[in-house]
Design a protein around this motif. Structure first.
Motif, PDB file in Angstrom:
ATOM      1  N   CYS A   1       0.833  -1.202   0.000  1.00 38.63           N
ATOM      2  CA  CYS A   1       0.000   0.000   0.000  1.00 38.63           C
ATOM      3  C   CYS A   1       0.868   1.251   0.000  1.00 38.63           C
ATOM      4  O   CYS A   1       1.420   1.627   1.041  1.00 38.63           O
ATOM      5  N   ASN A   2       1.060   1.836  -1.184  1.00 34.40           N
ATOM      6  CA  ASN A   2       1.818   3.082  -1.334  1.00 34.40           C
ATOM      7  C   ASN A   2       3.195   3.005  -0.680  1.00 34.40           C
ATOM      8  O   ASN A   2       3.605   3.910   0.050  1.00 34.40           O
ATOM      9  N   VAL A   3       3.912   1.902  -0.943  1.00 32.46           N
ATOM     10  CA  VAL A   3       5.211   1.728  -0.295  1.00 32.46           C
ATOM     11  C   VAL A   3       6.314   2.435  -1.078  1.00 32.46           C
ATOM     12  O   VAL A   3       6.344   2.435  -2.310  1.00 32.46           O
ATOM     13  N   SER A   4       7.207   3.042  -0.319  1.00 29.72           N
ATOM     14  CA  SER A   4       8.413   3.650  -0.867  1.00 29.72           C
ATOM     15  C   SER A   4       9.595   3.122  -0.069  1.00 29.72           C
ATOM     16  O   SER A   4       9.467   2.801   1.121  1.00 29.72           O
ATOM     17  N   TRP A   5      10.740   3.026  -0.741  1.00 29.13           N
ATOM     18  CA  TRP A   5      11.937   2.532  -0.068  1.00 29.13           C
ATOM     19  C   TRP A   5      13.159   3.143  -0.746  1.00 29.13           C
ATOM     20  O   TRP A   5      13.183   3.332  -1.966  1.00 29.13           O
ATOM     21  N   SER A   6      14.158   3.470   0.061  1.00 28.35           N
ATOM     22  CA  SER A   6      15.385   4.061  -0.481  1.00 28.35           C
ATOM     23  C   SER A   6      16.586   3.426   0.196  1.00 28.35           C
ATOM     24  O   SER A   6      16.484   2.844   1.275  1.00 28.35           O
ATOM     25  N   LYS A   7      17.731   3.561  -0.469  1.00 29.01           N
ATOM     26  CA  LYS A   7      18.980   3.027   0.074  1.00 29.01           C
ATOM     27  C   LYS A   7      20.090   4.030  -0.192  1.00 29.01           C
ATOM     28  O   LYS A   7      20.282   4.459  -1.332  1.00 29.01           O
ATOM     29  N   GLY A   8      20.799   4.389   0.856  1.00 24.15           N
ATOM     30  CA  GLY A   8      21.885   5.350   0.710  1.00 24.15           C
ATOM     31  C   GLY A   8      21.428   6.686   0.165  1.00 24.15           C
ATOM     32  O   GLY A   8      22.166   7.340  -0.575  1.00 24.15           O
ATOM     33  N   GLY A   9      20.205   7.065   0.502  1.00 27.41           N
ATOM     34  CA  GLY A   9      19.669   8.332   0.027  1.00 27.41           C
ATOM     35  C   GLY A   9      19.133   8.286  -1.389  1.00 27.41           C
ATOM     36  O   GLY A   9      18.652   9.298  -1.902  1.00 27.41           O
ATOM     37  N   VAL A  10      19.201   7.114  -2.024  1.00 26.31           N
ATOM     38  CA  VAL A  10      18.711   6.961  -3.393  1.00 26.31           C
ATOM     39  C   VAL A  10      17.350   6.267  -3.351  1.00 26.31           C
ATOM     40  O   VAL A  10      17.196   5.204  -2.753  1.00 26.31           O
ATOM     41  N   SER A  11      16.362   6.869  -3.988  1.00 36.32           N
ATOM     42  CA  SER A  11      15.024   6.286  -4.018  1.00 36.32           C
ATOM     43  C   SER A  11      15.003   5.059  -4.925  1.00 36.32           C
ATOM     44  O   SER A  11      15.402   5.125  -6.084  1.00 36.32           O
ATOM     45  N   ILE A  12      14.539   3.929  -4.393  1.00 37.91           N
ATOM     46  CA  ILE A  12      14.470   2.679  -5.151  1.00 37.91           C
ATOM     47  C   ILE A  12      13.029   2.366  -5.553  1.00 37.91           C
ATOM     48  O   ILE A  12      12.771   1.964  -6.687  1.00 37.91           O
ATOM     49  N   LEU A  13      12.096   2.550  -4.615  1.00 42.41           N
ATOM     50  CA  LEU A  13      10.667   2.335  -4.870  1.00 42.41           C
ATOM     51  C   LEU A  13       9.896   3.591  -4.490  1.00 42.41           C
ATOM     52  O   LEU A  13      10.187   4.209  -3.466  1.00 42.41           O
ATOM     53  N   GLU A  14       8.921   3.953  -5.320  1.00 41.68           N
ATOM     54  CA  GLU A  14       8.142   5.161  -5.072  1.00 41.68           C
ATOM     55  C   GLU A  14       6.646   4.871  -5.189  1.00 41.68           C
ATOM     56  O   GLU A  14       6.148   4.570  -6.278  1.00 41.68           O
ATOM     57  N   ASN A  15       5.958   4.942  -4.051  1.00 40.75           N
ATOM     58  CA  ASN A  15       4.496   4.833  -4.007  1.00 40.75           C
ATOM     59  C   ASN A  15       3.964   3.632  -4.801  1.00 40.75           C
ATOM     60  O   ASN A  15       3.094   3.771  -5.663  1.00 40.75           O
ATOM     61  N   VAL A  16       4.495   2.456  -4.488  1.00 35.11           N
ATOM     62  CA  VAL A  16       4.074   1.233  -5.167  1.00 35.11           C
ATOM     63  C   VAL A  16       2.887   0.618  -4.424  1.00 35.11           C
ATOM     64  O   VAL A  16       2.952   0.392  -3.211  1.00 35.11           O
ATOM     65  N   SER A  17       1.815   0.361  -5.141  1.00 34.69           N
ATOM     66  CA  SER A  17       0.644  -0.317  -4.582  1.00 34.69           C
ATOM     67  C   SER A  17       0.347  -1.558  -5.415  1.00 34.69           C
ATOM     68  O   SER A  17       0.390  -1.514  -6.641  1.00 34.69           O
ATOM     69  N   LEU A  18       0.059  -2.651  -4.718  1.00 33.23           N
ATOM     70  CA  LEU A  18      -0.139  -3.922  -5.404  1.00 33.23           C
ATOM     71  C   LEU A  18      -0.959  -4.845  -4.517  1.00 33.23           C
ATOM     72  O   LEU A  18      -0.642  -5.020  -3.336  1.00 33.23           O
ATOM     73  N   ASP A  19      -2.019  -5.422  -5.055  1.00 35.28           N
ATOM     74  CA  ASP A  19      -2.804  -6.441  -4.364  1.00 35.28           C
ATOM     75  C   ASP A  19      -2.581  -7.768  -5.072  1.00 35.28           C
ATOM     76  O   ASP A  19      -2.876  -7.890  -6.262  1.00 35.28           O
ATOM     77  N   VAL A  20      -2.059  -8.744  -4.336  1.00 29.89           N
ATOM     78  CA  VAL A  20      -1.864 -10.077  -4.889  1.00 29.89           C
ATOM     79  C   VAL A  20      -3.141 -10.878  -4.612  1.00 29.89           C
ATOM     80  O   VAL A  20      -3.515 -11.069  -3.457  1.00 29.89           O
ATOM     81  N   VAL A  21      -3.786 -11.316  -5.665  1.00 38.32           N
ATOM     82  CA  VAL A  21      -5.054 -12.031  -5.537  1.00 38.32           C
ATOM     83  C   VAL A  21      -4.793 -13.460  -5.069  1.00 38.32           C
ATOM     84  O   VAL A  21      -3.922 -14.151  -5.621  1.00 38.32           O
ATOM     85  N   PRO A  22      -5.506 -13.936  -4.052  1.00 37.36           N
ATOM     86  CA  PRO A  22      -5.301 -15.311  -3.575  1.00 37.36           C
ATOM     87  C   PRO A  22      -5.432 -16.332  -4.708  1.00 37.36           C
ATOM     88  O   PRO A  22      -6.376 -16.297  -5.495  1.00 37.36           O
ATOM     89  N   GLY A  23      -4.456 -17.220  -4.799  1.00 37.01           N
ATOM     90  CA  GLY A  23      -4.482 -18.291  -5.787  1.00 37.01           C
ATOM     91  C   GLY A  23      -3.884 -17.952  -7.132  1.00 37.01           C
ATOM     92  O   GLY A  23      -3.740 -18.831  -7.983  1.00 37.01           O
ATOM     93  N   GLU A  24      -3.491 -16.699  -7.353  1.00 38.24           N
ATOM     94  CA  GLU A  24      -2.952 -16.330  -8.662  1.00 38.24           C
ATOM     95  C   GLU A  24      -1.441 -16.502  -8.723  1.00 38.24           C
ATOM     96  O   GLU A  24      -0.757 -16.583  -7.698  1.00 38.24           O
ATOM     97  N   PHE A  25      -0.925 -16.552  -9.941  1.00 32.64           N
ATOM     98  CA  PHE A  25       0.506 -16.521 -10.209  1.00 32.64           C
ATOM     99  C   PHE A  25       0.779 -15.149 -10.825  1.00 32.64           C
ATOM    100  O   PHE A  25       0.424 -14.893 -11.968  1.00 32.64           O
ATOM    101  N   LEU A  26       1.385 -14.274 -10.035  1.00 31.98           N
ATOM    102  CA  LEU A  26       1.669 -12.913 -10.463  1.00 31.98           C
ATOM    103  C   LEU A  26       3.138 -12.785 -10.831  1.00 31.98           C
ATOM    104  O   LEU A  26       4.019 -13.161 -10.049  1.00 31.98           O
ATOM    105  N   GLY A  27       3.426 -12.275 -12.026  1.00 35.90           N
ATOM    106  CA  GLY A  27       4.797 -12.032 -12.446  1.00 35.90           C
ATOM    107  C   GLY A  27       5.152 -10.566 -12.309  1.00 35.90           C
ATOM    108  O   GLY A  27       4.333  -9.690 -12.589  1.00 35.90           O
ATOM    109  N   ILE A  28       6.372 -10.295 -11.859  1.00 34.54           N
ATOM    110  CA  ILE A  28       6.892  -8.935 -11.789  1.00 34.54           C
ATOM    111  C   ILE A  28       8.068  -8.848 -12.749  1.00 34.54           C
ATOM    112  O   ILE A  28       9.054  -9.584 -12.603  1.00 34.54           O
ATOM    113  N   VAL A  29       7.953  -7.994 -13.759  1.00 38.76           N
ATOM    114  CA  VAL A  29       9.004  -7.867 -14.766  1.00 38.76           C
ATOM    115  C   VAL A  29       9.449  -6.418 -14.851  1.00 38.76           C
ATOM    116  O   VAL A  29       8.740  -5.497 -14.447  1.00 38.76           O
ATOM    117  N   GLY A  30      10.635  -6.236 -15.398  1.00 40.76           N
ATOM    118  CA  GLY A  30      11.181  -4.896 -15.562  1.00 40.76           C
ATOM    119  C   GLY A  30      12.676  -4.984 -15.744  1.00 40.76           C
ATOM    120  O   GLY A  30      13.295  -6.006 -15.419  1.00 40.76           O
TER     121      GLY A  30
END
Length: 268
Positions: free
Chosen positions: A6-35
């Motif tokens: 829910c709107n997660v952000s994360w940084s390392k060493g002052g560098v932003s890695i994730l910005e306002n990421v929201s994701l609902d994983v549906v029970p029973g699904e196979f979700l792929g994350i690509v990039g």
């Protein structure tokens, strides 16, 4: 079990890695994350597994904040297969898989024949039963990766998280592994490099770029030629298939665009 970011952000060493990421994983699904590399896939997987705390936002497990759960409670529900996980201990292949039973053991729940049966099945599922007695340090990278999968299956989680699970595997074991994951009666989330693997096995795909999710949906809806070109900087032809599936054909730089037909399965 529902797993949510829910709107997660994360940084390392002052560098932003994730910005306002929201994701609902549906029970029973196979979700792929690509990039592409550096898009935040591994960081997001670590947050979903409860290994890191977001700078802002929350990770929820069935509506409960993950940071309110103990490591044992998390491990009973979520198993993570990381890209690299090694040990200096002289343990056998079977002993490595037996570690997956740790969250379920205690003073009132010692090791039993049920645990042996669960480990046997996990080894059999990844085709490593015949190497169960081999020492860890004598195994190849691909064999070790399959044991990581077996250890996670022995954990009997409700959610299986896999970060680049097909690394070090030959093509036969890559396809076999993803098919095995899809057949499990649990929710699976996998960060994948191969777009065709994601399109072939995943119910939905989350496409990441620059620490954000830029598209989320069925493979054929997410993996358009224009979007792949924008995110990965490569030219492709996308063949659309029935059921929201698609197949990606990579084009050498400078080759002309080819209009690809929609393929439909013909029932016999």
């Amino acid at each position: 079990m529902r797993l949510s970011a829910c709107n997660v952000s994360w940084s390392k060493g002052g560098v932003s890695i994730l910005e306002n990421v929201s994701l609902d994983v549906v029970p029973g699904e196979f979700l792929g994350i690509v990039g592409p590399n550096g898009s935040g896939k591994t960081s997001l997987m670590s947050l979903l597994a409860g290994l890191r705390r977001p700078k802002s936002g929350r990770i929820l497990v069935d509506g409960q904040a993950i940071d309110r759960l103990s490591r044992r409670e998390i491990a009973k529900r979520i198993a993570l297969v990381e890209q690299q996980a090694e040990t200096g201990e002289r343990i056998s292949a079977r002993q490595a898989v037996e570690l997956g039973r740790t969250p379920h053991l205690g003073a009132l729940a010692p090791w039993s024949s049920k645990d042996d049966a669960i480990v046997d099945e996990a080894l059999r599922n990844v085709d490593m039963e015949r190497l169960a007695a081999r020492l860890w340090h004598t195994l190849s990278g691909g064999e070790r990766q399959r044991l990581h999968i077996a250890r996670a299956l022995a954990q009997q989680p409700q959610v299986l998280l896999l970060d680049e699970p097909t690394n070090h595997l030959d093509i036969g074991h890559q396809i076999g592994l993803l098919q095995l994951v899809r057949q499990q009666k649990l929710t699976a989330v996998a960060a994948l490099h191969d777009l065709n693997h994601a399109a072939m096995f995943c119910d939905r795909i989350a496409l990441m770029s620059g620490g954000r999710i830029v598209a989320l949906g069925r493979p054929s809806d997410v993996l358009s030629g224009e979007r792949i070109a924008a995110v990965f900087g490569i030219d492709v032809d996308v063949v659309h298939e029935s059921g929201g599936r698609c197949h990606i054909r990579y084009r050498p730089p400078g080759s002309p665009v080819v209009e690809m037909p929609v393929l439909r399965r013909i029932s016999s």
